[in-house]
Design a protein around this motif. Structure first.
Motif, PDB file in Angstrom:
ATOM      1  N   UNK A  98       0.873  -1.190   0.000  1.00  0.00           N
ATOM      2  CA  UNK A  98       0.000   0.000   0.000  1.00  0.00           C
ATOM      3  C   UNK A  98       0.895   1.219   0.000  1.00  0.00           C
ATOM      4  N   UNK A  99       0.891   1.955  -1.096  1.00  0.00           N
ATOM      5  CA  UNK A  99       1.815   3.088  -1.194  1.00  0.00           C
ATOM      6  C   UNK A  99       1.206   4.181  -2.055  1.00  0.00           C
ATOM      7  N   UNK A 100       1.854   5.330  -2.076  1.00  0.00           N
ATOM      8  CA  UNK A 100       1.322   6.440  -2.852  1.00  0.00           C
ATOM      9  C   UNK A 100       2.374   7.481  -3.162  1.00  0.00           C
ATOM     10  N   UNK A 101       2.014   8.389  -4.041  1.00  0.00           N
ATOM     11  CA  UNK A 101       2.919   9.488  -4.397  1.00  0.00           C
ATOM     12  C   UNK A 101       2.102  10.613  -5.012  1.00  0.00           C
ATOM     13  N   UNK A 102       2.741  11.768  -5.192  1.00  0.00           N
ATOM     14  CA  UNK A 102       2.108  12.887  -5.880  1.00  0.00           C
ATOM     15  C   UNK A 102       2.530  12.857  -7.339  1.00  0.00           C
ATOM     16  N   UNK A 103       1.548  12.718  -8.247  1.00  0.00           N
ATOM     17  CA  UNK A 103       1.852  12.661  -9.672  1.00  0.00           C
ATOM     18  C   UNK A 103       1.642  14.017 -10.324  1.00  0.00           C
ATOM     19  N   UNK A 104       2.382  14.279 -11.393  1.00  0.00           N
ATOM     20  CA  UNK A 104       2.234  15.552 -12.118  1.00  0.00           C
ATOM     21  C   UNK A 104       2.025  15.300 -13.605  1.00  0.00           C
ATOM     22  N   UNK A 105       1.286  16.225 -14.236  1.00  0.00           N
ATOM     23  CA  UNK A 105       1.002  16.108 -15.669  1.00  0.00           C
ATOM     24  C   UNK A 105      -0.411  15.632 -15.903  1.00  0.00           C
ATOM     25  N   UNK A 106      -0.591  14.870 -16.988  1.00  0.00           N
ATOM     26  CA  UNK A 106      -1.921  14.323 -17.279  1.00  0.00           C
ATOM     27  C   UNK A 106      -2.072  12.965 -16.598  1.00  0.00           C
ATOM     28  N   UNK A 107      -3.305  12.475 -16.508  1.00  0.00           N
ATOM     29  CA  UNK A 107      -3.537  11.140 -15.937  1.00  0.00           C
ATOM     30  C   UNK A 107      -2.695  10.121 -16.687  1.00  0.00           C
ATOM     31  N   UNK A 108      -2.724  10.198 -18.011  1.00  0.00           N
ATOM     32  CA  UNK A 108      -1.997   9.219 -18.823  1.00  0.00           C
ATOM     33  C   UNK A 108      -0.498   9.271 -18.511  1.00  0.00           C
ATOM     34  N   UNK A 109       0.032  10.464 -18.303  1.00  0.00           N
ATOM     35  CA  UNK A 109       1.459  10.578 -17.962  1.00  0.00           C
ATOM     36  C   UNK A 109       1.750   9.956 -16.597  1.00  0.00           C
ATOM     37  N   UNK A 110       0.831  10.163 -15.664  1.00  0.00           N
ATOM     38  CA  UNK A 110       1.024   9.596 -14.322  1.00  0.00           C
ATOM     39  C   UNK A 110       1.004   8.067 -14.387  1.00  0.00           C
ATOM     40  N   UNK A 111       0.036   7.521 -15.129  1.00  0.00           N
ATOM     41  CA  UNK A 111      -0.070   6.062 -15.229  1.00  0.00           C
ATOM     42  C   UNK A 111       1.131   5.496 -15.995  1.00  0.00           C
ATOM     43  N   UNK A 112       1.582   6.224 -17.004  1.00  0.00           N
ATOM     44  CA  UNK A 112       2.765   5.778 -17.755  1.00  0.00           C
ATOM     45  C   UNK A 112       3.989   5.707 -16.826  1.00  0.00           C
ATOM     46  N   UNK A 113       4.075   6.669 -15.922  1.00  0.00           N
ATOM     47  CA  UNK A 113       5.170   6.646 -14.936  1.00  0.00           C
ATOM     48  C   UNK A 113       5.112   5.390 -14.074  1.00  0.00           C
ATOM     49  N   UNK A 114       3.917   5.002 -13.693  1.00  0.00           N
ATOM     50  CA  UNK A 114       3.745   3.785 -12.878  1.00  0.00           C
ATOM     51  C   UNK A 114       4.132   2.553 -13.690  1.00  0.00           C
ATOM     52  N   UNK A 115       3.582   2.466 -14.913  1.00  0.00           N
ATOM     53  CA  UNK A 115       3.904   1.313 -15.780  1.00  0.00           C
ATOM     54  C   UNK A 115       5.413   1.118 -15.895  1.00  0.00           C
ATOM     55  N   UNK A 116       6.107   2.228 -16.004  1.00  0.00           N
ATOM     56  CA  UNK A 116       7.556   2.179 -16.196  1.00  0.00           C
ATOM     57  C   UNK A 116       8.308   1.635 -14.994  1.00  0.00           C
ATOM     58  N   UNK A 117       7.669   1.587 -13.837  1.00  0.00           N
ATOM     59  CA  UNK A 117       8.351   1.133 -12.623  1.00  0.00           C
ATOM     60  C   UNK A 117       7.932  -0.269 -12.198  1.00  0.00           C
ATOM     61  N   UNK A 118       6.881  -0.809 -12.818  1.00  0.00           N
ATOM     62  CA  UNK A 118       6.301  -2.056 -12.297  1.00  0.00           C
ATOM     63  C   UNK A 118       7.264  -3.241 -12.376  1.00  0.00           C
ATOM     64  N   UNK A 119       7.944  -3.397 -13.506  1.00  0.00           N
ATOM     65  CA  UNK A 119       8.809  -4.569 -13.645  1.00  0.00           C
ATOM     66  C   UNK A 119       9.932  -4.559 -12.618  1.00  0.00           C
ATOM     67  N   UNK A 120      10.488  -3.367 -12.373  1.00  0.00           N
ATOM     68  CA  UNK A 120      11.587  -3.269 -11.404  1.00  0.00           C
ATOM     69  C   UNK A 120      11.094  -3.516  -9.979  1.00  0.00           C
ATOM     70  N   UNK A 121       9.786  -3.423  -9.776  1.00  0.00           N
ATOM     71  CA  UNK A 121       9.235  -3.573  -8.424  1.00  0.00           C
ATOM     72  C   UNK A 121       8.643  -4.968  -8.185  1.00  0.00           C
ATOM     73  N   UNK A 122       8.767  -5.857  -9.183  1.00  0.00           N
ATOM     74  CA  UNK A 122       8.273  -7.230  -8.984  1.00  0.00           C
ATOM     75  C   UNK A 122       9.034  -7.870  -7.833  1.00  0.00           C
ATOM     76  N   UNK A 123       8.302  -8.554  -6.979  1.00  0.00           N
ATOM     77  CA  UNK A 123       8.943  -9.210  -5.842  1.00  0.00           C
ATOM     78  C   UNK A 123       9.452 -10.579  -6.302  1.00  0.00           C
ATOM     79  N   UNK A 124      10.736 -10.814  -6.068  1.00  0.00           N
ATOM     80  CA  UNK A 124      11.336 -12.088  -6.483  1.00  0.00           C
ATOM     81  C   UNK A 124      11.637 -12.919  -5.257  1.00  0.00           C
ATOM     82  N   UNK A 125      11.739 -14.224  -5.412  1.00  0.00           N
ATOM     83  CA  UNK A 125      12.036 -15.073  -4.254  1.00  0.00           C
ATOM     84  C   UNK A 125      13.281 -14.561  -3.537  1.00  0.00           C
ATOM     85  N   UNK A 126      13.212 -14.445  -2.228  1.00  0.00           N
ATOM     86  CA  UNK A 126      14.360 -13.962  -1.472  1.00  0.00           C
ATOM     87  C   UNK A 126      14.310 -12.477  -1.189  1.00  0.00           C
ATOM     88  N   UNK A 127      13.411 -11.752  -1.861  1.00  0.00           N
ATOM     89  CA  UNK A 127      13.263 -10.311  -1.605  1.00  0.00           C
ATOM     90  C   UNK A 127      12.809 -10.073  -0.180  1.00  0.00           C
TER      91      UNK A 127
END
Ligand code: AMP
Ligand code: MN
Ligand code: MN
Length: 352
Positions: free
Chosen positions: A323-352
């Motif tokens: 459960x987390x949050x942040x302040x986004x700037x720009x358009x909704x689409x830009x904010x969601x694009x920012x999230x998409x860009x971080x999802x893979x790096x935030x995947x939890x892997x075994x041992x994390x």
């Protein structure tokens, strides 16, 4: 967390305050003179844990004889409707009226100074600063820090300190701490709901507070306009099954215009994420809430595949693993694009 072996995890997780920290916090409060000025601050846009732990602790300080006591939070001095029945609201003052240099400042449920907004200067102007929190990302910005990442809510830390100070629970304190505990555990549904959480809940209920009334007020009451607004905002939710390595992302947004059209205050949107995160086809859920032109408060949740606090931190915010949050700037689409860009790096892997 860096441990690789499963057996290391228990020790790798922040183990919470040491005895010396508890003793230091206790000494700060026991050492207050009868006319000492104490300022309590919780995080901006306060939720049930922020307000409940702060007001519950404040009522406890009252019982200890602290007379010159203020409680406050940054931003507009508006208490969200679900919390307007909380005991201890009489302690609240607008941020602008908060003591500029109290003898002691105590911060609740804030992971960093930035969450204290215009009140962050009290950390240096106060005689002493004590932090009560449960965010793993807490920066330790107090002089004494009681930060327990294993605690389900800041109210768990607050109750422990009250007990050490010899303040027993009464119904008013208990109601505040119960609201805090139920909001942060999703009414005892989340993983942090340990036996100790239920034991605390039992002690709180033992004071005679009425859980049905409290839950109806806090969780199950909203204006009809908000019901209609939810319908509209949920109706535009988007599902992206391929996101986050096919774990799926679901998101929606609400604008200031949506609020105005339904004559609603922004806090009604806080409950939206609970409807969006039900989506079976998505691990990650997200609600993007406009706070000003080009500015958005973003709420994210995960069911366990993604560490959304990593996404939030990468985008300037913070929070917990799921459960987390942040302040986004720009358009909704830009904010969601920012999230998409971080999802893979935030995947939890075994041992994390
Ligand atoms: P929310 O989605 O507002 O219920 O927040 C979920 C979690 O994320 C809470 O633990 C907050 O402390 C944290 N959080 C939300 N917004 C922010 C932000 N702008 N900066 C830092 N942490 C945040
Ligand atoms: Mn909070
Ligand atoms: Mn909390």
């Amino acid at each position: 967390m860096t441990g690789t072996a499963g057996g290391q995890l228990a020790t790798a997780v922040g183990s919470g305050p040491e005895e010396a920290d508890w003793a230091a916090a206790e000494a700060l409060i026991r050492g207050l003179s009868p006319d000492a000025r104490v300022l309590l601050i919780c995080h901006v846009n306060p939720d049930g844990d922020a307000l409940g732990s702060m007001l519950g602790f404040g009522l406890g300080l009252r019982r200890l004889g602290v007379r010159r006591l203020q409680a406050t939070f940054p931003g507009p001095p508006e208490v969200p409707e679900p919390f307007r029945g909380l005991p201890g609201l009489e302690l609240l003052v607008p941020a602008g009226a908060a003591d500029p240099a109290p003898d002691l400042v105590i911060c609740f449920d804030a992971a960093s100074e930035s969450r204290l907004g215009e009140l962050a200067d009290r950390l240096s102007s106060a005689g002493a600063a004590l932090v009560l929190d449960h965010h793993a990302s807490n920066t330790g910005f107090g002089r004494v820090n009681l930060v327990d990442p294993a605690a389900a809510a800041t109210s768990v830390v607050a109750e422990h300190l009250l007990a050490r100070l010899g303040v027993g629970l009464d119904a008013a304190i208990a109601e505040c701490l119960y609201v805090a505990l139920t909001t942060d555990t999703g009414s005892f549904r989340f993983e942090a709901t340990t036996p100790a959480v239920h034991q605390l809940a039992a002690r709180l209920l033992g004071t005679g507070i009425r859980p049905g009334d409290i839950s109806r007020r806090v969780f199950d009451t909203r204006p009809f306009g908000a019901v209609r607004l939810f319908g509209e905002v949920l109706g535009r939710a988007r599902l992206e099954p391929a996101a986050a390595d096919r774990r799926g992302l679901v998101w929606t947004y609400a604008t200031l215009d949506d609020l105005a059209r339904h004559d609603q205050r922004p806090y009604v949107l806080e409950a939206l994420i609970d409807s969006v995160r039900c989506t079976a086809e998505a691990d990650v859920s997200c609600v993007v809430k406009q706070t000003a032109p080009g500015e958005w408060a973003v709420s994210m949740r995960s069911k366990g595949a993604v560490d959304v606090s990593r996404v939030a931190v990468a985008l300037g915010g913070g929070g917990h693993r799921f459960a987390a949050g942040f302040t986004g700037r720009g358009t909704v689409e830009q904010v969601v694009e920012g999230i998409r860009g971080q999802l893979d790096a935030a995947l939890i892997r075994p041992g994390d």
